[in-house]
Design a protein around this motif. Structure first.
Motif, PDB file in Angstrom:
ATOM      1  N   SER A 105      -6.279  -6.259   2.826  1.00  0.00           N
ATOM      2  CA  SER A 105      -7.028  -4.897   2.906  1.00  0.00           C
ATOM      3  C   SER A 105      -6.110  -4.441   3.421  1.00  0.00           C
ATOM      4  N   ARG A 106      -6.738  -2.655   2.965  1.00  0.00           N
ATOM      5  CA  ARG A 106      -5.653  -1.340   3.911  1.00  0.00           C
ATOM      6  C   ARG A 106      -6.226  -1.544   5.357  1.00  0.00           C
ATOM      7  N   GLN A 107      -7.640  -2.078   5.078  1.00  0.00           N
ATOM      8  CA  GLN A 107      -7.806  -2.301   7.320  1.00  0.00           C
ATOM      9  C   GLN A 107      -6.569  -2.952   8.086  1.00  0.00           C
ATOM     10  N   ARG A 151      -4.245  -2.984  10.486  1.00  0.00           N
ATOM     11  CA  ARG A 151      -4.027  -3.589  11.946  1.00  0.00           C
ATOM     12  C   ARG A 151      -3.404  -4.381  12.460  1.00  0.00           C
ATOM     13  N   VAL A 152      -2.693  -5.248  11.894  1.00  0.00           N
ATOM     14  CA  VAL A 152      -1.562  -6.060  11.464  1.00  0.00           C
ATOM     15  C   VAL A 152      -0.171  -4.560  12.605  1.00  0.00           C
ATOM     16  N   VAL A 153       0.104  -3.659  11.463  1.00  0.00           N
ATOM     17  CA  VAL A 153       1.240  -2.834  12.115  1.00  0.00           C
ATOM     18  C   VAL A 153       0.878  -2.403  13.006  1.00  0.00           C
ATOM     19  N   ALA A 178       1.969 -11.411   4.207  1.00  0.00           N
ATOM     20  CA  ALA A 178       2.531 -10.221   4.112  1.00  0.00           C
ATOM     21  C   ALA A 178       3.554  -9.743   5.224  1.00  0.00           C
ATOM     22  N   ALA A 179       1.384  -8.751   5.746  1.00  0.00           N
ATOM     23  CA  ALA A 179       1.478  -7.913   6.886  1.00  0.00           C
ATOM     24  C   ALA A 179       2.468  -8.201   7.872  1.00  0.00           C
TER      25      ALA A 179
END
Length: 252
Positions: free
Chosen positions: A105-107, A111-113, A155-156
Protein backbone atom coordinates in the motif's frame (compact mmCIF):
# COMPACT_ATOMS: atom_id res chain seq x y z
CA UNK A 1 50.71 7.94 27.50
CA UNK A 2 49.54 7.51 23.91
CA UNK A 3 45.77 7.39 23.58
CA UNK A 4 44.16 4.75 21.39
CA UNK A 5 42.86 6.12 18.06
CA UNK A 6 39.60 4.39 18.94
CA UNK A 7 39.17 6.33 22.19
CA UNK A 8 35.92 8.33 22.32
CA UNK A 9 36.24 9.99 25.73
CA UNK A 10 34.97 13.55 25.57
CA UNK A 11 32.77 12.81 22.55
CA UNK A 12 28.98 13.03 22.52
CA UNK A 13 27.09 10.60 20.30
CA UNK A 14 23.46 10.53 19.18
CA UNK A 15 22.03 7.10 18.31
CA UNK A 16 18.55 6.63 16.87
CA UNK A 17 16.47 3.52 17.44
CA UNK A 18 18.70 2.41 20.31
CA UNK A 19 16.01 0.58 22.26
CA UNK A 20 17.11 -2.89 21.22
CA UNK A 21 19.03 -4.89 18.64
CA UNK A 22 21.65 -3.11 16.57
CA UNK A 23 20.97 0.31 18.07
CA UNK A 24 21.40 -0.93 21.61
CA UNK A 25 24.62 -2.78 20.75
CA UNK A 26 26.02 0.28 18.96
CA UNK A 27 25.15 2.57 21.88
CA UNK A 28 26.83 0.19 24.31
CA UNK A 29 29.91 -0.08 22.09
CA UNK A 30 30.28 3.69 21.85
CA UNK A 31 29.84 3.99 25.63
CA UNK A 32 32.52 1.38 26.28
CA UNK A 33 34.85 3.41 24.05
CA UNK A 34 34.18 6.45 26.23
CA UNK A 35 31.40 8.40 24.50
CA UNK A 36 28.45 10.00 26.24
CA UNK A 37 25.11 9.13 24.65
CA UNK A 38 21.87 10.74 23.55
CA UNK A 39 19.28 8.10 22.65
CA UNK A 40 16.56 9.17 20.22
CA UNK A 41 13.55 6.95 19.68
CA UNK A 42 10.00 5.99 20.46
CA UNK A 43 8.57 6.85 23.89
CA UNK A 44 9.29 4.24 26.53
CA UNK A 45 11.54 2.24 24.23
CA UNK A 46 15.01 3.37 25.33
CA UNK A 47 15.00 2.70 29.09
CA UNK A 48 16.94 -0.58 29.00
CA UNK A 49 19.66 0.96 26.85
CA UNK A 50 19.76 4.03 29.08
CA UNK A 51 20.39 1.82 32.11
CA UNK A 52 23.03 -0.17 30.22
CA UNK A 53 24.94 2.97 29.19
CA UNK A 54 24.66 4.49 32.68
CA UNK A 55 25.99 1.24 34.12
CA UNK A 56 29.07 1.68 31.95
CA UNK A 57 29.73 4.99 33.66
CA UNK A 58 28.77 7.29 30.80
CA UNK A 59 26.38 10.24 30.72
CA UNK A 60 23.17 9.35 28.90
CA UNK A 61 20.05 11.24 27.86
CA UNK A 62 16.83 9.83 26.42
CA UNK A 63 14.78 11.97 24.04
CA UNK A 64 11.50 10.86 22.47
CA UNK A 65 11.43 11.31 18.70
CA UNK A 66 9.50 10.02 15.70
CA UNK A 67 12.23 10.25 13.06
CA UNK A 68 9.62 10.27 10.28
CA UNK A 69 8.32 13.67 11.49
CA UNK A 70 10.56 16.37 9.92
CA UNK A 71 9.23 19.13 12.17
CA UNK A 72 10.02 17.08 15.27
CA UNK A 73 13.46 16.23 13.87
CA UNK A 74 14.29 19.91 13.44
CA UNK A 75 13.04 20.83 16.92
CA UNK A 76 14.70 17.96 18.76
CA UNK A 77 18.03 18.39 16.96
CA UNK A 78 18.10 22.04 18.03
CA UNK A 79 17.28 21.12 21.63
CA UNK A 80 19.89 18.35 21.82
CA UNK A 81 22.59 20.63 20.39
CA UNK A 82 21.73 23.66 22.52
CA UNK A 83 24.00 22.94 25.49
CA UNK A 84 26.76 20.74 24.08
CA UNK A 85 27.89 19.86 20.54
CA UNK A 86 27.10 16.49 18.99
CA UNK A 87 30.28 14.87 17.67
CA UNK A 88 28.81 11.62 16.34
CA UNK A 89 25.45 10.77 14.78
CA UNK A 90 24.42 7.16 14.22
CA UNK A 91 21.29 6.86 12.08
CA UNK A 92 20.12 3.39 13.05
CA UNK A 93 16.32 3.70 13.27
CA UNK A 94 14.65 1.55 10.66
CA UNK A 95 11.69 -0.62 9.82
CA UNK A 96 11.02 -3.47 7.41
CA UNK A 97 7.68 -4.71 6.07
CA UNK A 98 7.50 -7.98 4.13
CA UNK A 99 4.81 -8.22 1.49
CA UNK A 100 4.39 -9.12 -2.17
CA UNK A 101 5.08 -6.00 -4.22
CA UNK A 102 1.66 -6.15 -5.88
CA UNK A 103 0.07 -5.78 -2.45
CA UNK A 104 2.20 -2.94 -1.00
CA UNK A 105 0.00 0.00 0.00
CA UNK A 106 0.99 3.63 -0.28
CA UNK A 107 0.85 3.86 3.50
CA UNK A 108 3.25 0.96 3.95
CA UNK A 109 5.65 2.26 1.29
CA UNK A 110 5.69 5.77 2.75
CA UNK A 111 6.17 4.53 6.32
CA UNK A 112 9.27 2.53 5.41
CA UNK A 113 10.81 5.28 3.28
CA UNK A 114 9.94 8.03 5.78
CA UNK A 115 11.69 6.24 8.64
CA UNK A 116 14.60 4.57 6.83
CA UNK A 117 15.56 7.32 4.39
CA UNK A 118 13.79 10.63 4.88
CA UNK A 119 14.33 10.69 8.64
CA UNK A 120 17.96 9.72 8.20
CA UNK A 121 18.58 12.54 5.72
CA UNK A 122 16.90 15.27 7.74
CA UNK A 123 18.59 14.23 10.97
CA UNK A 124 21.93 14.28 9.14
CA UNK A 125 21.08 17.70 7.76
CA UNK A 126 20.22 19.14 11.17
CA UNK A 127 23.21 17.75 13.06
CA UNK A 128 25.51 18.01 10.05
CA UNK A 129 25.00 21.76 9.78
CA UNK A 130 26.76 22.39 13.10
CA UNK A 131 29.41 19.77 12.35
CA UNK A 132 30.36 21.43 9.07
CA UNK A 133 30.42 24.86 10.69
CA UNK A 134 32.94 23.79 13.33
CA UNK A 135 34.89 21.54 10.91
CA UNK A 136 34.54 18.13 12.57
CA UNK A 137 32.05 15.33 13.03
CA UNK A 138 31.19 11.74 12.21
CA UNK A 139 27.93 10.46 10.74
CA UNK A 140 27.33 6.72 10.49
CA UNK A 141 24.27 5.44 8.66
CA UNK A 142 23.00 1.89 9.01
CA UNK A 143 22.55 0.54 5.50
CA UNK A 144 21.97 -3.14 4.60
CA UNK A 145 22.97 -5.91 2.24
CA UNK A 146 19.84 -4.70 0.45
CA UNK A 147 21.74 -1.52 -0.34
CA UNK A 148 23.32 -3.77 -3.02
CA UNK A 149 20.65 -6.41 -3.66
CA UNK A 150 16.90 -6.52 -4.21
CA UNK A 151 15.82 -9.10 -1.67
CA UNK A 152 12.44 -10.82 -1.68
CA UNK A 153 9.11 -9.19 -0.78
CA UNK A 154 10.80 -6.06 0.66
CA UNK A 155 10.63 -3.54 -2.19
CA UNK A 156 10.25 -0.44 -0.01
CA UNK A 157 13.03 -1.55 2.32
CA UNK A 158 15.41 -2.28 -0.57
CA UNK A 159 14.61 1.10 -2.15
CA UNK A 160 15.19 2.91 1.13
CA UNK A 161 18.48 1.15 1.83
CA UNK A 162 19.77 1.80 -1.68
CA UNK A 163 18.90 5.41 -0.90
CA UNK A 164 20.88 5.28 2.36
CA UNK A 165 24.00 4.26 0.43
CA UNK A 166 23.43 7.08 -2.05
CA UNK A 167 22.86 9.72 0.61
CA UNK A 168 25.97 8.53 2.45
CA UNK A 169 28.12 9.10 -0.63
CA UNK A 170 26.45 12.40 -1.53
CA UNK A 171 26.97 13.88 1.93
CA UNK A 172 30.55 12.58 2.06
CA UNK A 173 31.29 14.44 -1.17
CA UNK A 174 29.86 17.69 0.19
CA UNK A 175 31.01 17.54 3.78
CA UNK A 176 34.36 15.74 3.51
CA UNK A 177 36.15 18.99 2.57
CA UNK A 178 34.57 20.56 5.67
CA UNK A 179 36.02 18.00 8.08
CA UNK A 180 32.99 15.72 8.44
CA UNK A 181 33.16 12.03 7.53
CA UNK A 182 29.94 10.31 6.47
CA UNK A 183 29.99 6.52 6.20
CA UNK A 184 27.61 3.59 6.49
CA UNK A 185 27.56 0.09 7.91
CA UNK A 186 25.80 -2.63 5.93
CA UNK A 187 25.00 -5.45 8.37
CA UNK A 188 24.62 -8.92 7.00
CA UNK A 189 22.12 -11.42 8.33
CA UNK A 190 21.96 -10.51 12.02
CA UNK A 191 19.78 -12.23 14.62
CA UNK A 192 17.42 -9.34 15.45
CA UNK A 193 13.67 -8.78 15.35
CA UNK A 194 13.92 -7.76 11.69
CA UNK A 195 15.13 -11.24 10.71
CA UNK A 196 12.84 -13.31 12.92
CA UNK A 197 10.67 -14.39 9.97
CA UNK A 198 13.73 -15.56 8.03
CA UNK A 199 15.22 -17.47 10.94
CA UNK A 200 11.90 -19.19 11.61
CA UNK A 201 11.64 -20.38 8.00
CA UNK A 202 13.77 -23.57 7.87
CA UNK A 203 14.39 -23.39 4.12
CA UNK A 204 15.32 -19.69 4.07
CA UNK A 205 17.46 -19.98 7.18
CA UNK A 206 19.34 -22.96 5.76
CA UNK A 207 19.95 -21.30 2.39
CA UNK A 208 21.25 -18.16 4.11
CA UNK A 209 23.60 -20.04 6.42
CA UNK A 210 24.97 -22.10 3.56
CA UNK A 211 26.19 -18.90 1.89
CA UNK A 212 27.83 -17.30 4.95
CA UNK A 213 31.50 -18.36 5.22
CA UNK A 214 31.45 -17.62 8.96
CA UNK A 215 28.83 -20.36 9.27
CA UNK A 216 26.50 -18.47 11.61
CA UNK A 217 24.02 -15.65 11.85
CA UNK A 218 25.60 -12.47 13.08
CA UNK A 219 24.70 -10.90 16.38
CA UNK A 220 24.18 -7.25 17.21
CA UNK A 221 27.53 -6.98 19.00
CA UNK A 222 29.26 -7.81 15.70
CA UNK A 223 28.21 -4.37 14.44
CA UNK A 224 29.35 -2.37 17.47
CA UNK A 225 33.07 -2.52 16.65
CA UNK A 226 32.47 -1.17 13.16
CA UNK A 227 30.48 1.72 14.62
CA UNK A 228 33.25 2.54 17.09
CA UNK A 229 35.84 2.49 14.29
CA UNK A 230 33.86 4.80 12.03
CA UNK A 231 33.17 7.14 14.96
CA UNK A 232 36.83 7.43 15.92
CA UNK A 233 39.98 9.20 14.80
CA UNK A 234 41.08 5.87 13.30
CA UNK A 235 38.59 6.55 10.49
CA UNK A 236 39.52 10.18 9.79
CA UNK A 237 40.48 9.27 6.20
CA UNK A 238 37.50 6.99 5.61
CA UNK A 239 34.67 8.81 3.87
CA UNK A 240 31.71 7.82 1.71
CA UNK A 241 32.28 4.13 2.43
CA UNK A 242 29.66 1.45 2.99
CA UNK A 243 31.32 -1.06 5.31
CA UNK A 244 29.84 -4.52 4.94
CA UNK A 245 29.81 -6.61 8.13
CA UNK A 246 28.32 -9.88 6.95
CA UNK A 247 30.48 -12.87 7.87
CA UNK A 248 31.56 -13.07 4.23
CA UNK A 249 28.13 -13.22 2.54
CA UNK A 250 29.02 -10.72 -0.19
CA UNK A 251 32.24 -12.60 -0.95
CA UNK A 252 30.30 -15.63 -2.21
Amino acid sequence: MTLSPFDLHGRRAVVTGAGRGLGQAIAAGLARAGADLVLLGRPGNQSATRDLVAGLGRKVEVVDLDVSDPDAVERIAAEVSSDRPVDILVNNAGVIEREDSVDVSRQSWNRVVDINLNGLFFLSQQFGRAMTERGSGKIINVASLLSFQGGLRVAAYAASKHGVAGVTKALANEWGPLGVQVNAIAPGYIATDNTTALRQDPDRSRSILERIPAGRWGNAADIAGAAVFLSSAAADYVNGHVLVVDGGWMAR
